[in-house]
Design an enzyme around this catalytic site. Structure first.
Site: not given
Length: 723
Positions: A313-316
């Protein structure tokens, strides 16, 4: 149920020692973690638990970022459409964007890196016909065509990480600094990322697991001028763009990307778009870079004797867990948010890691944990939905996130999660390592194939497009069903043909999307291949607008297989006589409630008397089956998730596969219940998926039946020989 321990991660925070000790005991947790906005103090780190520490590679380091603002992450954005009413036009391209999140890039020559496009003709406006006012963020176009629409595609710097921005606003963090994201592709940022991690590991000797959240590039999330989400694509590569990346891409691939290759008419290459060859090249380019750089950080963590975990998630972006390069990173674990069975299978099936972990809902934030609200119903819905998938392929651990101090104020919730954690451990001990019985093997066919395994129709935090419920519902039903599921792309079929072990191919989605396939269906060899396969005994299930591409007098290119097509207004003069639904059919014979096709598909009609109409109303077909040689086609207008629709889907699959005689094997007669058998371990489980008592007949592997009564949400574990 006896008390057990382990396989659970508990969030905690500073100055919450006594309560944390209590919760470790009650939930049987063996790991503690911080969250965005919380820290673990030394006393909590000294508890008898493994310590996870959230680590942000490319955000949360403002002391570096503020001195290297030219290395901030970048995006291509598109202005609103603007109509010229005269021979000139001014476009305020930043209108509608949140200028605390993004600012225009004036460091790199806009005449080279930006594009002004006449959207009426789709022609690029020559650079000498427009000028830029940097103070007003305005593009002025000369010699405009009257009543043509124009847009500006422009580069911006991202100066506020969007996840931190969301959390900042949700939790009212006031003057807390805005975290600036920087780009590790840039020289100084790339060096800093490695140097800081080495320093951080020395300063955090109590950390056992470095929880990368995530690596370098955030999924595309842009806010509007009211600080609300304007555009969000959990799969979006928009924030990976930079002038340096574009230059390196051109050197490697031998051609230059245009801004339009990223902006894509304002669709930004949404995962619903059939991907262009240029976009697929760019994705591959980014994935190789991310895997290489992430591997360098993971090796640093391993050299320090710690484990490396990635939050999915986020900066994946660029770490595609089902992509070609993910396993090269060398991660120990992946953790992701569980919204239901589909997202659980997305995590639990990830190859190449030692263990997987699901972060269950609700998140312990004040938008759920506030006075007067009961978080238990959300927790129960989340657990019962995800539990179906756990019975097929469990994650190795579960956990929660947020402020433990908020959750602790809700004793009923604490009690319920105590039950959940115990039940998870019981499931894991019974299921892990064994292969569950699978009656069929089905393939989901779309433009993405394996790289989007279990990810079809996801739209970040919510399914905003109502029709998604129908298709995501199909995936949710499959996530806990006793079938083997694989994912194929149209390219896979062209290059390798249809795998011999597939019983049914599913194609589901709206016309023109990556999931239905759009122009993929213009390929006569592909269409002929599928017809030949079904004719020889295969099954084809279409949901929504499957195989939809208007060509040759057909809208559904496999209309002859499905026995139905969609009226586009071109054949209104042609009578359509076939409207009588069959009173009894294998697919719907035990249905006890009205059909629910969700938003459904309109104007679908039967082609001949051979079409077995299952449901006809409002002058259109919503469910049908059709024999085709030795095989079958089945059509459903939509399939939102429910227990009744799960039953409908399973019957449709067995009918399409021509294996109706195998249907009542490891089967529960009550649609609110399911059976999972594990021949390797000699056990089977009967589960009640509802919160009411249920009575059901259970059929074993030989088709013999016995009645069981299950309490609300109960699972009964039995020896296979006991029935």
């Amino acid at each position: 149920m006896s008390k057990s321990r382990g396989r659970v991660t508990l969030p905690s925070e500073a100055n919450f020692l006594k309560e944390t000790e209590e919760m470790l005991e009650r939930w049987g947790a063996d790991a503690l973690r911080d969250s965005d906005g919380t820290k673990l103090d030394d006393e909590i780190k000294a508890l008898n638990a493994k310590i996870y520490t959230t680590y942000f590679v490319a955000r949360g380091h403002n002391e570096f970022a503020e001195t290297h603002m030219e290395e901030c992450q970048q995006l291509y954005l598109m202005s609103r459409h603007n109509t010229a009413t005269g021979s000139s036009l001014d476009i305020p391209f930043m209108d509608g964007y949140y200028q605390e999140q993004v600012i225009p890039d004036y460091l790199h020559d806009p005449k080279k890196w930006w594009e002004v496009i006449d959207r009426t003709t789709q022609q690029t406006v020559p650079a000498d016909q427009w000028t830029l006012d940097q103070e007003k963020h305005l593009v002025h176009i000369r010699n405009a065509e009257e009543f043509h629409e124009y847009t500006v595609s422009f580069l911006v710097y991202a100066i506020w990480d969007p996840t931190q921005m969301y959390n900042h606003i949700t939790n009212n963090w006031g003057n807390k600094p805005h975290e600036i994201p920087f780009d590790v592709r840039q020289t100084a940022s790339g060096s800093f990322a490695k140097e800081y991690l080495r320093k951080w590991l020395l300063e955090n000797p109590d950390t056992d697991v470095v929880r990368f959240t995530t690596f370098f590039y955030h999924f595309t999330l842009v806010f509007n001028n009211h600080a609300k989400e304007k555009y969000v694509d959990w799969f979006g590569y928009g924030a990976t763009v930079s002038v340096k990346a574009l230059e390196e891409f051109e050197r490697e691939y031998g051609y230059a990307l245009r801004p339009e290759d990223i902006v894509d008419n304002g669709y930004y290459n949404s995962t619903f778009r059939v991907p262009t060859p240029a976009y697929l090249d760019y994705m591959d380019f980014v994935q190789r870079f991310v895997a290489k750089k992430a591997k360098e950080l993971v090796e640093i963590v391993h050299e320090a004797g710690r484990e490396a975990m990635m939050f999915l998630g986020d900066n994946w972006i660029g770490t595609e867990p089902y992509g070609k390069y993910f396993q090269n990173i060398g991660l120990d674990a992946v953790v992701g948010s569980v919204g239901g069975g589909v997202s659980l299978r997305l995590i639990s099936e990830i190859p190449g890691v030692k263990y997987t972990e699901g972060r269950f809902l609700p998140y312990f934030f004040p938008d759920t944990f506030y006075e007067g609200n009961d978080p238990c119903p959300e927790a129960a819905r989340n657990w019962l939905t995800a539990r179906r998938a756990l019975m097929r392929k469990p994650v190795d651990r579960i956990g929660y996130g947020g402020y433990l101090s908020l959750a602790y104020r809700f004793p009923k919730f604490v009690d319920y999660i105590e039950h959940v954690t115990d039940e998870f451990r019981e499931i894991y001990e019974n299921v892990h390592g064994g292969r569950p019985y699978c009656g069929l093997k089905v393939a989901v066919l779309n433009s993405w194939g394996a790289i989007r395994s279990w990810q079809a129709y996801m739209v970040a935090h919510e399914l905003r497009y109502k029709q998604c419920y129908s298709y995501m519902g199909m995936m949710e039903a499959l996530s806990g069903a006793a079938v083997d599921v694989t994912f194929l792309s149209f390219r896979d079929l062209r290059e390798h043909g249809i795998p011999e072990d597939i019983d049914v191919i599913i194609n589901a989605g709206d016309a023109g999307t990556a999931f239905s396939g759009g122009e993929e269906w213009a390929d006569p060899e592909l269409v002929s291949m599928l017809r030949r396969w079904v004719y020889a005994g295969g099954g084809f299930l279409g949901v929504g607008e499957p195989c939809a591409y208007h060509k040759g007098g057909r809208y559904f290119q496999l209309a002859d297989v499905l026995g139905v097509d969609k009226e586009l207004g071109f054949t209104l003069s042609t009578d359509k006589y076939y409207t009588q639904a069959q009173e009894e059919h294998f697919i719907n014979c035990d249905r006890s409630e009205p059909y629910d096709f969700g938003e459904s598909m309109k104007n679908v009609y039967a082609l001949s008397e051979e079409t077995e109409i299952l449901e006809y109303s409002d002058g259109e077909v919503h469910a049908a089956a059709h024999p085709y040689g030795e095989g079958y086609g089945v059509y459903l207008a939509g399939l939102p998730y429910s227990y009744a629709n799960t039953r409908l889907l399973m019957r449709a699959l067995y009918y399409a596969a021509g294996k109706t005689d195998r249907y009542q094997i490891w089967y529960a007669g009550n649609q609110n219940c399911e059976v999972n058998a594990y021949p390797d371990t000699g056990r089977f489980a009967v589960q009640n998926n509802s919160m009411e008592e249920q009575r059901t007949l259970v059929y074993d592997g030989e088709g013999r039946a016995e009645e069981y009564v299950l309490g609300p949400g109960e699972i009964l574990w039995k020896e296979i020989s006991s029935i």
